[in-house]
Design an enzyme around this catalytic site. Structure first.
Site, mmCIF file in Angstrom:
data_model
loop_
_atom_site.group_PDB
_atom_site.id
_atom_site.type_symbol
_atom_site.label_atom_id
_atom_site.label_comp_id
_atom_site.label_asym_id
_atom_site.label_seq_id
_atom_site.Cartn_x
_atom_site.Cartn_y
_atom_site.Cartn_z
ATOM 1 N N GLY A 21 16.336 -5.575 3.535
ATOM 2 C CA GLY A 21 15.752 -6.457 2.524
ATOM 3 C C GLY A 21 16.805 -7.329 1.859
ATOM 4 N N GLY A 37 -0.238 1.300 -1.104
ATOM 5 C CA GLY A 37 0.305 0.101 -0.468
ATOM 6 C C GLY A 37 1.764 0.241 -0.049
ATOM 7 N N LYS A 92 16.224 -2.199 13.258
ATOM 8 C CA LYS A 92 17.242 -2.609 12.296
ATOM 9 C C LYS A 92 18.626 -2.092 12.686
ATOM 10 C CE LYS A 92 13.944 -2.886 8.450
ATOM 11 N NZ LYS A 92 13.288 -2.076 7.397
#
Lengths: 402, 402
Positions: B129, B182, B200
């Site tokens: 991120g 979520g 990743k």
């Protein structure tokens, strides 16, 4: 091969020599040119050491040699490092340094001289040793407004606090031991009084906030007054005590301070122990981030100097952007910085403490503290805290809480 | 102002839109040009939203507009992102992406096309991120040989393991809860089976080691078999369980794997909880370093995409160095990767375990595990472990130890 020079063959300088030699092949591949050390400047002789062949005692050999394009200034201190750096930059040589004292004092001027001469003044190694925090602030976090940069920037004090906490030992005893083991200087003032961390946070806040934060205006408290009782009470509150250097922007006001802080166990700085450093950053888009690594030591610091030298080679002819621009930031008085305060006091004063700091405060008691107890206040400024604390006798210590 | 386009107005795309708008002034100052979003590509309509004015459904509007210099590809997936990216690069537009799937699969080719066209293909947001790990590997750690890169690269699984550990809950229950909140997808396979982390770590190891690590060749185990008993035993050994993605170079051999690992409390990855990510790096000069932050989420990820876009603007006309070069790395078989193994087994098998794994192994017992006990082996390869474990019945689980 681009020719380079190293000013100073001490702990960091010999590390830079080692990094450039050990990793010379990969540095050559990644820079597409390679770096060859042409000179090492030191007043001493190193007979028998391979560096002896390239040793010079005369700075003029370096500054007057047009072949030398990159200089590592790893002497430390202001004199003669300041003059040497200026002359190198003016001679269109990039300078890469670990010298936090010089960067904190003359950073903007040296950055300007570098710009004027189309070269670079890099100082990744000045803060956090090998941790790539400065390049991250200047390049990777370029789309963020940084509103907090804080962290554990001094390995010596973190080592002392970690051992005090684990062993229940006194500050003086651990310091003496750390000195014997080479983790603390014989004159430990710069570390234990917080001045080393103060210079580093001045540099980091200047980059994060975009203008100079004057290190001499940063409120600075060291760790000499921290006691085993403080550390035991910290555990009772689920915290530990860390010397934090702090730069923060709140509602358009800037704060910077160096001080011991209670750090809770859910904070990523909590478990940064021993000589490690860690730097926490909050960006308005990024949220929380933290950078962790060896904050000192010959090779980690030298790794950052060598990386700067490689970047200087890659960016020959171009001054890389630095977010630290001309001008100064006016710091708000540290006594208006708001936080919770940990207070250790005589049990006899607990009643008064409730009337002064509110009925809702919760006291903790621990066996080793005998007649003392402790509580944590609501968020308030230090000014407000001091005003209230005046009404209360028996306070043994007060420590800010992150 | 440099004109830009955003491909996809989902979670990350709308975040990029927000970052570029919220921080437009500081991005203008730092890039000396500024970035203006000229197009947003999405199949949907957004009536009433300001993005509606610059919305297009036709990719050709973007690729054929010579004013557009920078494109954020935040669609995800291979089709049509791969074709769109290629066409943008060939039209001499830099592309910045969060698309780990595309980078893992076609990274070297897209980097080459970018180089051939004098533009940049940046993908900081594809791993971790908002954590600036890729730029750090490519620029700040340029003087180091990286021999290990490992970390917690998937926020969903870390959230699940953190809650299982804190609450003693079952995997299925926490997963369901995470889906309702979520934090996990309705189809959670890519996360919980480790495939997201696998892509990743393929990207990060390719950069760290300099050549392509094929993600499909990375041995990958997820967290679906982890039980509350494993997590309680972990605590008894002073550890916790994390899903680690691992790239390591040992004696010239390369290993990559994704697997649950026991992580000891003195390891900085130990206290990385919830949806946070952290990436540990070991350099031959740097020593240990760790990067921590929000591994996902609209704004942190968008912050990295926007920073890439700003760097693309600053480096117009120049392809920035990426350590990921052409060619492939051959991975050694994961069963020759050496580590300690945690073993949970029936108490009745403890005697045989000692004869198989050595008299010195130490058993732990915990109340919730009833008839089971656990021990940790010496360092050995998985092949060796399996050979010995065959002689032992009653093994309930085996987990690698970092």
């Amino acid at each position: 091969m681009v020719k380079a020079a190293i000013l100073g063959f001490g702990t960091v300088g010999s590390g830079v020599y080692n990094v450039l030699n050990t990793n010379s092949e990969l540095i050559r591949e990644r820079t597409e040119k390679g770096i060859e050390i042409k000179y090492v400047l030191d007043l001493r002789e190193f007979p028998g050491h391979p560096v002896d062949d390239i040793l010079t005692h005369d700075f003029n050999d370096i500054v007057n040699d047009p072949e030398v394009k990159v200089v590592a200034e790893v002497m430390g201190g202001i004199k003669p490092a300041y003059e040497f750096t200026k002359q190198c930059l003016q001679a269109k040589k990039s300078v890469c340094t670990s010298n936090k004292e010089l960067v904190a004092k003359h950073g903007p001027e040296l950055l300007r001289i570098a710009r004027e001469n189309g070269v670079n003044y890099f100082f990744e190694a000045s803060c956090g040793g090998g941790i790539p925090i400065i390049r991250s602030l200047n390049e990777a976090l370029i789309a963020d407004e940084i509103d907090e940069i804080s962290g554990i920037l001094n390995g010596t004090t973190n080592y002392i606090l970690t051992r005090m906490s684990k062993e229940g030992s006194l500050f003086d005893d651990v310091l003496k031991d750390a000195q014997d083991m080479g983790y603390a200087e014989r004159n430990p003032e710069a570390d234990v009084e917080g001045f080393d961390a103060q210079r580093k946070i001045a540099i980091l806040s200047s980059i994060a906030f975009g203008k100079t934060v004057d290190n001499e205006k940063i409120h600075t408290e060291g760790i000499t007054k921290i006691t085993p009782a403080d550390l035991e009470f910290a555990k009772a509150f689920g915290c530990t005590i860390k010397l934090l250097a702090y730069g923060k922007k709140v509602d358009g006001r800037y704060y910077a301070l160096v001080s011991p802080f209670m750090v809770a166990s859910d904070n990523p700085l909590f478990s940064v122990d021993g000589v490690f450093n860690a730097i926490f950053v909050h960006g308005n888009m990024l949220g929380d981030a933290m950078f962790y690594g060896s904050g000192a030591g010959s090779l980690p610091t030298a790794s950052a100097v060598a990386a700067d030298m490689a970047q200087a080679v890659k960016n020959e002819g171009k001054t890389v952007y630095n977010n630290w621009q001309e001008g100064s930031i006016e710091l708000s008085p540290s006594d208006s910085f708001e936080c919770r305060f940990f207070v250790r006091l005589d049990k006899g004063a607990a009643g008064t403490a409730k009337s002064v700091f509110g009925e809702e405060i919760q006291f903790k008691e621990i066996p080793i503290a005998g007649d003392e107890c402790a509580f944590i206040t609501e968020v308030m400024s230090e000014k407000e805290f001091e005003k209230r604390a005046e009404k209360l006798s028996g306070i043994k210590s007060r420590i800010r809480c992150k």
